[in-house]
Design a protein around this motif. Structure first.
Motif, PDB file in Angstrom:
ATOM      1  N   GLY A 128      -4.695 -16.825  11.852  1.00 55.97           N
ATOM      2  CA  GLY A 128      -5.604 -16.819  12.987  1.00 55.97           C
ATOM      3  C   GLY A 128      -6.470 -15.575  12.993  1.00 55.97           C
ATOM      4  O   GLY A 128      -6.127 -14.549  12.391  1.00 55.97           O
ATOM      5  N   VAL A 129      -7.589 -15.669  13.671  1.00 59.69           N
ATOM      6  CA  VAL A 129      -8.504 -14.535  13.824  1.00 59.69           C
ATOM      7  C   VAL A 129      -9.058 -14.573  15.240  1.00 59.69           C
ATOM      8  O   VAL A 129      -9.377 -15.639  15.766  1.00 59.69           O
ATOM      9  CB  VAL A 129      -9.639 -14.578  12.783  1.00 59.69           C
ATOM     10  CG1 VAL A 129     -10.405 -15.886  12.852  1.00 59.69           C
ATOM     11  CG2 VAL A 129     -10.581 -13.398  12.962  1.00 59.69           C
ATOM     12  N   LEU A 130      -9.108 -13.401  15.866  1.00 62.24           N
ATOM     13  CA  LEU A 130      -9.723 -13.276  17.188  1.00 62.24           C
ATOM     14  C   LEU A 130     -11.128 -12.727  16.966  1.00 62.24           C
ATOM     15  O   LEU A 130     -11.293 -11.556  16.646  1.00 62.24           O
ATOM     16  CB  LEU A 130      -8.909 -12.328  18.064  1.00 62.24           C
ATOM     17  CG  LEU A 130      -9.306 -12.223  19.540  1.00 62.24           C
ATOM     18  CD1 LEU A 130      -9.196 -13.570  20.225  1.00 62.24           C
ATOM     19  CD2 LEU A 130      -8.447 -11.188  20.255  1.00 62.24           C
ATOM     20  N   PRO A 131     -12.154 -13.566  17.083  1.00 60.97           N
ATOM     21  CA  PRO A 131     -13.510 -13.124  16.735  1.00 60.97           C
ATOM     22  C   PRO A 131     -14.000 -12.001  17.645  1.00 60.97           C
ATOM     23  O   PRO A 131     -13.586 -11.878  18.796  1.00 60.97           O
ATOM     24  CB  PRO A 131     -14.357 -14.396  16.938  1.00 60.97           C
ATOM     25  CG  PRO A 131     -13.389 -15.526  16.928  1.00 60.97           C
ATOM     26  CD  PRO A 131     -12.121 -14.971  17.502  1.00 60.97           C
ATOM     27  N   PHE A 132     -14.878 -11.179  17.099  1.00 64.80           N
ATOM     28  CA  PHE A 132     -15.515 -10.143  17.908  1.00 64.80           C
ATOM     29  C   PHE A 132     -16.236 -10.785  19.083  1.00 64.80           C
ATOM     30  O   PHE A 132     -16.941 -11.780  18.929  1.00 64.80           O
ATOM     31  CB  PHE A 132     -16.520  -9.342  17.073  1.00 64.80           C
ATOM     32  CG  PHE A 132     -15.906  -8.240  16.275  1.00 64.80           C
ATOM     33  CD1 PHE A 132     -15.819  -6.955  16.787  1.00 64.80           C
ATOM     34  CD2 PHE A 132     -15.405  -8.475  14.998  1.00 64.80           C
ATOM     35  CE1 PHE A 132     -15.249  -5.929  16.050  1.00 64.80           C
ATOM     36  CE2 PHE A 132     -14.839  -7.456  14.255  1.00 64.80           C
ATOM     37  CZ  PHE A 132     -14.755  -6.177  14.779  1.00 64.80           C
ATOM     38  N   LYS A 316       3.240 -15.386  12.439  1.00 67.92           N
ATOM     39  CA  LYS A 316       1.861 -15.613  12.022  1.00 67.92           C
ATOM     40  C   LYS A 316       1.272 -14.273  11.581  1.00 67.92           C
ATOM     41  O   LYS A 316       1.624 -13.229  12.118  1.00 67.92           O
ATOM     42  CB  LYS A 316       0.987 -16.163  13.169  1.00 67.92           C
ATOM     43  CG  LYS A 316       1.304 -17.544  13.633  1.00 67.92           C
ATOM     44  CD  LYS A 316       0.203 -18.116  14.529  1.00 67.92           C
ATOM     45  CE  LYS A 316      -0.102 -17.244  15.749  1.00 67.92           C
ATOM     46  NZ  LYS A 316       0.983 -17.236  16.730  1.00 67.92           N
ATOM     47  N   HIS A 317       0.381 -14.344  10.615  1.00 67.49           N
ATOM     48  CA  HIS A 317      -0.441 -13.190  10.249  1.00 67.49           C
ATOM     49  C   HIS A 317      -1.815 -13.409  10.869  1.00 67.49           C
ATOM     50  O   HIS A 317      -2.464 -14.433  10.610  1.00 67.49           O
ATOM     51  CB  HIS A 317      -0.536 -13.086   8.724  1.00 67.49           C
ATOM     52  CG  HIS A 317      -1.495 -12.047   8.235  1.00 67.49           C
ATOM     53  ND1 HIS A 317      -1.788 -10.902   8.958  1.00 67.49           N
ATOM     54  CD2 HIS A 317      -2.243 -11.973   7.100  1.00 67.49           C
ATOM     55  CE1 HIS A 317      -2.660 -10.182   8.279  1.00 67.49           C
ATOM     56  NE2 HIS A 317      -2.963 -10.807   7.165  1.00 67.49           N
ATOM     57  N   ILE A 318      -2.261 -12.453  11.720  1.00 69.64           N
ATOM     58  CA  ILE A 318      -3.524 -12.623  12.423  1.00 69.64           C
ATOM     59  C   ILE A 318      -4.383 -11.376  12.260  1.00 69.64           C
ATOM     60  O   ILE A 318      -3.887 -10.307  11.888  1.00 69.64           O
ATOM     61  CB  ILE A 318      -3.328 -12.931  13.921  1.00 69.64           C
ATOM     62  CG1 ILE A 318      -2.672 -11.744  14.635  1.00 69.64           C
ATOM     63  CG2 ILE A 318      -2.511 -14.201  14.106  1.00 69.64           C
ATOM     64  CD1 ILE A 318      -2.593 -11.904  16.144  1.00 69.64           C
ATOM     65  N   LEU A 319      -5.671 -11.509  12.557  1.00 73.97           N
ATOM     66  CA  LEU A 319      -6.622 -10.408  12.492  1.00 73.97           C
ATOM     67  C   LEU A 319      -7.243 -10.206  13.870  1.00 73.97           C
ATOM     68  O   LEU A 319      -7.707 -11.170  14.493  1.00 73.97           O
ATOM     69  CB  LEU A 319      -7.722 -10.706  11.465  1.00 73.97           C
ATOM     70  CG  LEU A 319      -7.261 -10.959  10.028  1.00 73.97           C
ATOM     71  CD1 LEU A 319      -8.444 -11.368   9.155  1.00 73.97           C
ATOM     72  CD2 LEU A 319      -6.580  -9.728   9.450  1.00 73.97           C
ATOM     73  N   LEU A 320      -7.268  -8.955  14.349  1.00 70.36           N
ATOM     74  CA  LEU A 320      -7.828  -8.628  15.657  1.00 70.36           C
ATOM     75  C   LEU A 320      -9.026  -7.689  15.480  1.00 70.36           C
ATOM     76  O   LEU A 320      -9.019  -6.819  14.610  1.00 70.36           O
ATOM     77  CB  LEU A 320      -6.770  -7.979  16.548  1.00 70.36           C
ATOM     78  CG  LEU A 320      -5.526  -8.817  16.830  1.00 70.36           C
ATOM     79  CD1 LEU A 320      -4.589  -8.085  17.792  1.00 70.36           C
ATOM     80  CD2 LEU A 320      -5.885 -10.188  17.388  1.00 70.36           C
ATOM     81  N   PRO A 321     -10.052  -7.820  16.333  1.00 72.91           N
ATOM     82  CA  PRO A 321     -11.310  -7.104  16.122  1.00 72.91           C
ATOM     83  C   PRO A 321     -11.338  -5.709  16.749  1.00 72.91           C
ATOM     84  O   PRO A 321     -10.998  -5.525  17.914  1.00 72.91           O
ATOM     85  CB  PRO A 321     -12.331  -8.014  16.805  1.00 72.91           C
ATOM     86  CG  PRO A 321     -11.565  -8.616  17.958  1.00 72.91           C
ATOM     87  CD  PRO A 321     -10.140  -8.782  17.464  1.00 72.91           C
ATOM     88  N   VAL A 322     -11.776  -4.730  15.968  1.00 72.00           N
ATOM     89  CA  VAL A 322     -11.881  -3.351  16.431  1.00 72.00           C
ATOM     90  C   VAL A 322     -13.204  -2.759  15.940  1.00 72.00           C
ATOM     91  O   VAL A 322     -13.544  -2.878  14.756  1.00 72.00           O
ATOM     92  CB  VAL A 322     -10.706  -2.492  15.916  1.00 72.00           C
ATOM     93  CG1 VAL A 322     -10.916  -1.025  16.249  1.00 72.00           C
ATOM     94  CG2 VAL A 322      -9.385  -2.971  16.502  1.00 72.00           C
ATOM     95  N   VAL A 338     -12.517   0.936  19.506  1.00 76.78           N
ATOM     96  CA  VAL A 338     -12.907   0.156  20.671  1.00 76.78           C
ATOM     97  C   VAL A 338     -12.389  -1.265  20.484  1.00 76.78           C
ATOM     98  O   VAL A 338     -12.633  -1.888  19.431  1.00 76.78           O
ATOM     99  CB  VAL A 338     -14.439   0.129  20.850  1.00 76.78           C
ATOM    100  CG1 VAL A 338     -14.821  -0.621  22.128  1.00 76.78           C
ATOM    101  CG2 VAL A 338     -15.011   1.547  20.882  1.00 76.78           C
ATOM    102  N   ASN A 339     -11.678  -1.785  21.473  1.00 71.50           N
ATOM    103  CA  ASN A 339     -11.249  -3.178  21.461  1.00 71.50           C
ATOM    104  C   ASN A 339     -12.493  -4.062  21.390  1.00 71.50           C
ATOM    105  O   ASN A 339     -13.361  -3.998  22.262  1.00 71.50           O
ATOM    106  CB  ASN A 339     -10.437  -3.474  22.726  1.00 71.50           C
ATOM    107  CG  ASN A 339      -9.872  -4.887  22.758  1.00 71.50           C
ATOM    108  OD1 ASN A 339     -10.556  -5.856  22.468  1.00 71.50           O
ATOM    109  ND2 ASN A 339      -8.615  -5.007  23.166  1.00 71.50           N
ATOM    110  N   GLY A 340     -12.585  -4.882  20.339  1.00 68.84           N
ATOM    111  CA  GLY A 340     -13.771  -5.688  20.109  1.00 68.84           C
ATOM    112  C   GLY A 340     -13.940  -6.841  21.058  1.00 68.84           C
ATOM    113  O   GLY A 340     -14.932  -7.592  20.947  1.00 68.84           O
ATOM    114  N   ARG A 341     -13.028  -6.992  22.002  1.00 71.80           N
ATOM    115  CA  ARG A 341     -13.137  -8.061  23.009  1.00 71.80           C
ATOM    116  C   ARG A 341     -13.348  -7.499  24.417  1.00 71.80           C
ATOM    117  O   ARG A 341     -14.115  -8.054  25.193  1.00 71.80           O
ATOM    118  CB  ARG A 341     -11.862  -8.916  23.001  1.00 71.80           C
ATOM    119  CG  ARG A 341     -11.554  -9.590  21.699  1.00 71.80           C
ATOM    120  CD  ARG A 341     -12.406 -10.790  21.434  1.00 71.80           C
ATOM    121  NE  ARG A 341     -12.132 -11.885  22.361  1.00 71.80           N
ATOM    122  CZ  ARG A 341     -12.575 -13.125  22.200  1.00 71.80           C
ATOM    123  NH1 ARG A 341     -13.317 -13.432  21.142  1.00 71.80           N
ATOM    124  NH2 ARG A 341     -12.303 -14.071  23.073  1.00 71.80           N
TER     125      ARG A 341
END
Length: 381
Positions: A128-132, A316-322, A338-341
């Motif tokens: 999974g990925v949490l988009p910017f 799960k392996h996920i990617l979070l935006p920074v 900075v938290n990208g969300r």
């Protein structure tokens, strides 16, 4: 041409050329609310990112027991993997996977130049990925607001950071863990009672109440379902930064799609799955201990032993935006994330010696003035 042998597949390279002009497209964070889109900076063409079909479930958990028991010779037997060419930072140890055909760059964590090696490494593929959700300008404004609230920071650093310094958008790797636990415990429940005593104070007899605890042995069971325990899978950033970035809206996770990474860097995990699970288990044990104390009840609790059975463990392996900036100011490096969300900011900060000295001096002057006024008033009386 024969196909590559297993384990020797070419590293993944992702390019997203514009179907109008052929230039590379990038993911536009501001388009996230509209379903996500790739934007061409050259001609302005927009291309929507297609979501998964209704029959697909790419965000499903992966079996943790199978992954941990798999041999190193065949990691693909336990989880979906891919070969990635990485840029290795010689300073902070970060491994950065860049999109496209990049073979060199600047480390977003410490601003050190780095060059990729010639080989590729097999890694568990993100699920999974949490988009910017914030573009660079919005993240920069959040960082400037944060800098403006810092007491005793040098004015030079604030000015240096505000001169349009570029922020790097990077996807940071995390593990998430789910599990169902059942725990048997043995301990003691304490009930507080009071004894009355007579003591001598200032030559007088006084009666006081002294608290005592009466302990009773207890046993019992507790159960807990853990969902999405988040563990940072990187050593490049200090945990004191990343621990301050949540909350993360994990409900908005998207199935992994390289299009979300277009124009951004992504760090490969450096914390192995097994080490990540050890950290997750420590978190579970802390929560279970609180559950046990609540179940014991009473006024005080003692825990002597807890035996926990873990079932249905998955990951799960996920990617979070920074958004990240690494600044060199007067020979020292300072980092801001900075938290990208949400725009939440964490980072290092220097201290201005002359500002601190001035504040101390001002405090002494004010204290002296107050003391002088008090002395004058007492003298007048």
């Amino acid at each position: 041409m024969p196909s590559p042998a297993p384990g020797n597949t070419p590293p993944a390279q992702h390019r997203f050329p514009c179907d109008t002009c052929g230039a590379d497209m990038r993911y536009a964070p501001g388009a996230a609310q509209g379903g996500g889109a790739l934007i061409c900076d050259h001609c302005g063409n927009r291309q929507d990112i297609a979501g998964p079909g209704p029959w697909e479930n790419p965000l499903s958990e992966q079996d943790l027991t199978a992954a941990l028991s798999a041999s190193l010779a065949a990691p693909e037997a336990a989880a979906e993997t891919e070969d990635r060419a990485l840029l290795a930072c010689p300073n902070c140890g970060a491994n950065i996977a860049l999109t496209g055909e990049s073979h060199a760059g600047e480390c977003p964590f410490c601003a050190t130049p780095m060059v990729t090696g010639t080989g590729a490494e097999r890694r568990i593929k993100p699920r999974g990925v949490l988009p910017f959700g914030l573009d660079e300008k919005t993240a920069h404004d959040a960082m400037n607001d944060w800098l403006g609230q810092l007491w005793f920071a040098p004015n030079g650093l604030k000015d240096y950071a505000r001169k349009g310094r570029k922020l790097h958008g990077i996807y940071v790797p995390y593990w998430t863990f789910d599990a169902a636990t059942r725990s048997q415990y043995r301990g003691e429940r304490g009930t507080v009672y009071y004894e009355t005593r007579t003591v001598m104070r200032d030559g007088k007899r006084q009666t006081i109440s002294v608290p005592k605890v009466r302990w009773h042995g207890v046993t019992g069971r507790v159960a807990r379902a853990f969902d999405d325990i988040l563990v940072l899978a990187s050593h490049a950033l200090p945990k004191r930064y990343t621990d301050g970035l949540p909350p993360w809206d994990l409900a908005a996770l998207e199935p992994y799609n390289p299009e979300y990474l277009a124009g951004f860097a992504a760090e490969a995990y450096t914390v192995p799955l097994r080490d990540g699970y050890i950290e997750a288990r420590a978190h579970m044990d802390g929560v279970i201990a609180r559950d046990v104390k609540f179940d014991i009840g009473g006024d005080r609790q003692r825990i002597h032993a807890v035996e926990t059975q873990v079932n249905d463990a998955s990951f799960k392996h996920i990617l979070l935006p920074v958004w990240m900036a690494a600044y060199k100011y007067r020979g020292s490096s300072y980092r801001f994330v900075v938290n990208g969300r949400t725009g939440r900011v964490q980072g290092e900060r220097p201290w201005s010696a002359w500002k601190i000295g001035f504040a101390v001096l001002a405090g002494l002057v004010i204290a002296g003035a107050i003391g002088f006024v008090i002395a004058m008033q007492q003298g007048a009386l």
